[in-house]
Scaffold this motif. Sequence first.
Motif, PDB file in Angstrom:
ATOM      1  N   LYS A  32       1.450  -1.185  -0.255  1.00  0.00           N
ATOM      2  CA  LYS A  32      -0.142   0.301  -0.109  1.00  0.00           C
ATOM      3  C   LYS A  32       0.687   1.327  -0.211  1.00  0.00           C
ATOM      4  O   LYS A  32       1.448   1.615   0.986  1.00  0.00           O
ATOM      5  N   MET A  33       0.560   2.245  -0.494  1.00  0.00           N
ATOM      6  CA  MET A  33       1.158   3.166  -0.504  1.00  0.00           C
ATOM      7  C   MET A  33       0.249   4.588  -0.272  1.00  0.00           C
ATOM      8  O   MET A  33      -0.827   4.328  -0.780  1.00  0.00           O
ATOM      9  N   ARG A  34       1.004   5.273   0.638  1.00  0.00           N
ATOM     10  CA  ARG A  34       0.052   6.364   1.051  1.00  0.00           C
ATOM     11  C   ARG A  34       0.764   7.669   0.760  1.00  0.00           C
ATOM     12  O   ARG A  34       1.406   8.039   0.735  1.00  0.00           O
ATOM     13  N   ARG A  35      -0.449   8.813   0.150  1.00  0.00           N
ATOM     14  CA  ARG A  35      -0.298   9.862  -0.377  1.00  0.00           C
ATOM     15  C   ARG A  35      -0.807  10.653   0.736  1.00  0.00           C
ATOM     16  O   ARG A  35      -1.302  10.882   1.136  1.00  0.00           O
ATOM     17  N   ALA A  36       0.742  11.719   0.894  1.00  0.00           N
ATOM     18  CA  ALA A  36      -0.395  13.664   1.932  1.00  0.00           C
ATOM     19  C   ALA A  36      -1.669  13.938   1.501  1.00  0.00           C
ATOM     20  O   ALA A  36      -1.644  14.162  -0.025  1.00  0.00           O
ATOM     21  N   PRO A  37      -2.916  14.089   1.984  1.00  0.00           N
ATOM     22  CA  PRO A  37      -3.508  14.672   1.773  1.00  0.00           C
ATOM     23  C   PRO A  37      -3.172  16.122   1.471  1.00  0.00           C
ATOM     24  O   PRO A  37      -2.134  17.291   2.294  1.00  0.00           O
ATOM     25  N   GLU A  38      -4.297  17.436   0.932  1.00  0.00           N
ATOM     26  CA  GLU A  38      -4.637  18.295   0.133  1.00  0.00           C
ATOM     27  C   GLU A  38      -4.535  19.212   2.103  1.00  0.00           C
ATOM     28  O   GLU A  38      -5.131  18.682   2.980  1.00  0.00           O
ATOM     29  N   GLY A  39      -3.438  19.954   2.070  1.00  0.00           N
ATOM     30  CA  GLY A  39      -3.325  21.034   3.899  1.00  0.00           C
ATOM     31  C   GLY A  39      -2.826  20.505   4.794  1.00  0.00           C
ATOM     32  O   GLY A  39      -2.819  20.468   6.270  1.00  0.00           O
ATOM     33  N   GLY A  40      -2.130  19.022   4.440  1.00  0.00           N
ATOM     34  CA  GLY A  40      -1.436  18.518   5.308  1.00  0.00           C
ATOM     35  C   GLY A  40       0.208  19.285   5.612  1.00  0.00           C
ATOM     36  O   GLY A  40       0.344  20.307   4.446  1.00  0.00           O
ATOM     37  N   PRO A  41       1.424  19.213   6.137  1.00  0.00           N
ATOM     38  CA  PRO A  41       2.803  19.328   6.056  1.00  0.00           C
ATOM     39  C   PRO A  41       3.980  18.633   4.920  1.00  0.00           C
ATOM     40  O   PRO A  41       4.073  19.562   4.809  1.00  0.00           O
ATOM     41  N   ALA A  42       2.893  18.003   3.964  1.00  0.00           N
ATOM     42  CA  ALA A  42       3.830  17.932   2.637  1.00  0.00           C
ATOM     43  C   ALA A  42       2.780  17.990   1.286  1.00  0.00           C
ATOM     44  O   ALA A  42       1.940  17.946   1.651  1.00  0.00           O
ATOM     45  N   PRO A  43       3.215  18.403   0.375  1.00  0.00           N
ATOM     46  CA  PRO A  43       2.862  18.880  -1.013  1.00  0.00           C
ATOM     47  C   PRO A  43       1.142  17.256  -1.130  1.00  0.00           C
ATOM     48  O   PRO A  43       2.296  16.281  -0.717  1.00  0.00           O
ATOM     49  N   ALA A  44       0.763  17.935  -1.677  1.00  0.00           N
ATOM     50  CA  ALA A  44      -0.842  17.150  -2.053  1.00  0.00           C
ATOM     51  C   ALA A  44      -0.684  16.333  -2.661  1.00  0.00           C
ATOM     52  O   ALA A  44       0.567  16.375  -3.829  1.00  0.00           O
ATOM     53  N   GLY A  45      -0.401  14.601  -2.393  1.00  0.00           N
ATOM     54  CA  GLY A  45      -0.378  13.731  -3.237  1.00  0.00           C
ATOM     55  C   GLY A  45       1.389  13.118  -3.352  1.00  0.00           C
ATOM     56  O   GLY A  45       1.703  12.628  -4.023  1.00  0.00           O
ATOM     57  N   SER A  46       2.480  13.719  -2.406  1.00  0.00           N
ATOM     58  CA  SER A  46       3.630  12.933  -2.146  1.00  0.00           C
ATOM     59  C   SER A  46       3.640  11.760  -1.395  1.00  0.00           C
ATOM     60  O   SER A  46       2.503  11.813  -0.637  1.00  0.00           O
ATOM     61  N   VAL A  47       4.481  11.004  -1.899  1.00  0.00           N
ATOM     62  CA  VAL A  47       4.572   9.580  -1.088  1.00  0.00           C
ATOM     63  C   VAL A  47       4.255  10.088   0.939  1.00  0.00           C
ATOM     64  O   VAL A  47       6.260  10.664   1.321  1.00  0.00           O
ATOM     65  N   LEU A  48       4.131   8.995   1.985  1.00  0.00           N
ATOM     66  CA  LEU A  48       4.085   9.841   2.931  1.00  0.00           C
ATOM     67  C   LEU A  48       4.064   8.337   3.600  1.00  0.00           C
ATOM     68  O   LEU A  48       5.523   8.558   4.375  1.00  0.00           O
ATOM     69  N   GLY A  49       4.056   7.190   3.452  1.00  0.00           N
ATOM     70  CA  GLY A  49       4.274   6.069   3.527  1.00  0.00           C
ATOM     71  C   GLY A  49       4.205   4.315   3.019  1.00  0.00           C
ATOM     72  O   GLY A  49       3.316   5.124   1.688  1.00  0.00           O
ATOM     73  N   ILE A  50       4.511   4.118   2.882  1.00  0.00           N
ATOM     74  CA  ILE A  50       4.779   2.802   1.980  1.00  0.00           C
ATOM     75  C   ILE A  50       4.400   1.371   2.656  1.00  0.00           C
ATOM     76  O   ILE A  50       5.677   1.272   3.974  1.00  0.00           O
ATOM     77  N   ASP A  51       3.786   0.891   2.717  1.00  0.00           N
ATOM     78  CA  ASP A  51       3.204  -0.714   3.403  1.00  0.00           C
ATOM     79  C   ASP A  51       3.700  -1.352   2.736  1.00  0.00           C
ATOM     80  O   ASP A  51       3.532  -1.857   1.305  1.00  0.00           O
ATOM     81  N   PHE A  52       4.907  -2.644   2.770  1.00  0.00           N
ATOM     82  CA  PHE A  52       5.506  -3.256   1.512  1.00  0.00           C
ATOM     83  C   PHE A  52       6.320  -4.390   2.775  1.00  0.00           C
ATOM     84  O   PHE A  52       6.511  -4.676   3.408  1.00  0.00           O
ATOM     85  N   GLN A  53       6.479  -5.615   1.456  1.00  0.00           N
ATOM     86  CA  GLN A  53       6.895  -7.317   1.793  1.00  0.00           C
ATOM     87  C   GLN A  53       8.414  -7.320   1.303  1.00  0.00           C
ATOM     88  O   GLN A  53       8.445  -6.890   0.217  1.00  0.00           O
TER      89      GLN A  53
END
Length: 156
Positions: A32-53
Motif C-alpha cells: 500500500k502506498m500512502r499519499r499526503a492529503p491536501e492541507g497537510g505538512p507535505a505537498p498533496a499527493g507526495s508519498v508519506l508512507g509505504i507498506d511493503f514486504q
Amino acid sequence: MQKITPFLWFESRAEEAVEFYTAIFNNSRVVKMRRAPEGGPAPAGSVLGIDFQLEGQDFVAINGGPQFQFTPAISLFVSCKDQAEVDRLWARLTEGGEELPCGWLTDRFGVSWQIIPEVLGERMFDPDPARAGNVMQAMMQMKKIDIAAIEAAYAG
C-alpha cells in the motif's frame, strides 16, 4: 498478521528505497502506498508512507524528514543459504553504500544490514572452543563473509 513490524524512517527517499529493496529480495512487493492529503505538512499527493514486504516480512517506510537518521544500532539481519546468495545480496545492497566488517554493510539509504550465511552461526558457536575461535578470528578479518574461508578456519 505480523505482531511486530519494522518501521523505517527516511528523510525523503522512502519510495526509491522500497523500489530498490523489492527488486533485490524474492517474495517482495508494495502492499500500500500512502499519499499526503491536501492541507497537510507535505505537498498533496507526495508519498508519506509505504507498506511493503521483503521475503514475506512486513515493513513500513515513511518520508519523515531530516529529524532522525539510521544507525548501525539497528540492522536488518539476512540469513543466507549459500555463497551465491551472500554474493548477490552483498553486491546489490552495497551499490552506493559502504562495506563494513563481519558481514555488515550500510546501503545507500543509510540502512544497516547483516548478510550472514547460516553456516557461520553453526561454526562460530561450535561446542569446540578452538574451532569456534578459529571461525571468529577468520570472520573478524572479513567484510563480506566467505563461506569457504569460514570452513577452512573451522577445519583448522
